[in-house]
Design a protein around this motif. Structure first.
Motif, PDB file in Angstrom:
ATOM      1  N   CYS A 103       0.541  -2.224  -1.117  1.00  0.00           N
ATOM      2  CA  CYS A 103      -0.643  -2.036  -2.278  1.00  0.00           C
ATOM      3  C   CYS A 103      -1.725  -3.473  -2.191  1.00  0.00           C
ATOM      4  N   CYS A 154      -0.496  -6.931  -4.099  1.00  0.00           N
ATOM      5  CA  CYS A 154       1.101  -7.949  -3.572  1.00  0.00           C
ATOM      6  C   CYS A 154       1.746  -7.374  -1.966  1.00  0.00           C
ATOM      7  N   CYS A 188       0.202  -0.900  -6.018  1.00  0.00           N
ATOM      8  CA  CYS A 188       1.527  -0.062  -6.744  1.00  0.00           C
ATOM      9  C   CYS A 188       1.107  -0.189  -7.852  1.00  0.00           C
ATOM     10  N   CYS A 246       1.082  -3.134 -10.472  1.00  0.00           N
ATOM     11  CA  CYS A 246      -0.035  -4.188  -9.879  1.00  0.00           C
ATOM     12  C   CYS A 246      -0.655  -3.583 -10.436  1.00  0.00           C
TER      13      CYS A 246
HETATM   14 ZN   LIG Z   1       1.197  -4.354  -6.005  1.00  0.00          ZN
END
Ligand SMILES: [Zn+2]
Ligand SMILES: [Zn+2]
Length: 233
Positions: free
Chosen positions: A191, A194, A212, A215
């Motif tokens: 991701c 993050c 992801c 997020c």
């Molecule tokens: Zn993420």
């Protein structure tokens, strides 16, 4: 050549010998307590695995399709070896205490569903059980002494009910099913917000970024006590 994957040998022996007590003990270690429905899962799993007569090494050679997420499902996971983690457990969110266990090579399958009159008949055999169940499990009330008594009573009932004939507990069907495809192996992606790694199948592409689901915002599918649903952010 020697044989691998002996991890379930003791379970297989218990299945062959119809050692329901032994299997219930195993399920207890997974489920954390003994209750009549974990016992039903043990019995359904034992019957199906004996009927299919197929070793399960957790490589999807046997698949269990469950229709509920309750105590029953843990008995099924323990005895069949089809689990959430090895992808051989398939969940159809129908809210029926039922399972279909199938073997990969020919789709031969057994489906067991708890008879609608089983629970009331079972509770009528143990008149002390229903009021305690209501108070402790449904209302989450009760004194420590009552909880203790409930615990012992339900353990005793779970063991006793192993003796009840399977046909009084379940409707049983033999069938052939189209086997679900093997679970795919996905590559991993990162991701870009993050930095956590995820299966590519769960990644979201947004403005040329790989994200992801958290997020990316929006909804994440969840399975919890409510069934399958969406968690909103
Ligand atoms: Zn993420
Ligand atoms: Zn339980």
């Amino acid at each position: 050549m020697h044989e691998h994957a002996h991890g379930r040998r003791h379970i297989e022996t218990m299945i062959r010998n119809r050692d329901l007590e032994g299997l219930l003990h195993q399920a207890h270690t997974l489920h954390g307590h003994l209750c009549p429905f974990v016992g039903l899962g043990v019995k359904a799993g034992q019957y199906a695995m004996a009927a299919l007569n197929r070793r399960n090494t957790g490589m999807e050679e046997v698949v269990a399709i469950v229709e509920c997420n309750n105590c029953f499902t843990d008995g099924i996971q323990m005895v069949t070896g089809c689990t959430f983690g090895n992808n051989a457990l398939i969940f159809r969110d129908l809210g029926k205490t039922a399972v279909t266990v199938a073997r990969r090579e020919d789709g031969m399958a057994v489906r067991l569903i708890v008879r609608p009159d089983y629970r009331p008949k079972m509770l009528a055999r143990y008149p002390n059980a229903a009021p305690l169940f209501e108070k402790i499990v449904v209302e989450r009330q009760g004194t420590p002494e009552e909880r203790h008594r409930f615990h012992h009573l339900f353990e005793a009932i779970s063991r006793r009910e192993l003796q009840t004939p399977l046909e009084d507990q379940f409707q049983i069907q033999s069938l052939h099913i189209t086997m679900p495809a093997y679970a795919p192996i996905f590559e991993s992606l990162l991701c870009s917000v993050c930095g956590e790694q995820m299966m590519a199948s769960r990644a979201v592409q947004q403005q040329e970024q790989t994200l992801c689901r958290v997020c990316a915002g929006g909804q994440v599918p969840v399975l919890n006590g409510q069934g399958i649903g969406q968690e909103c952010f």
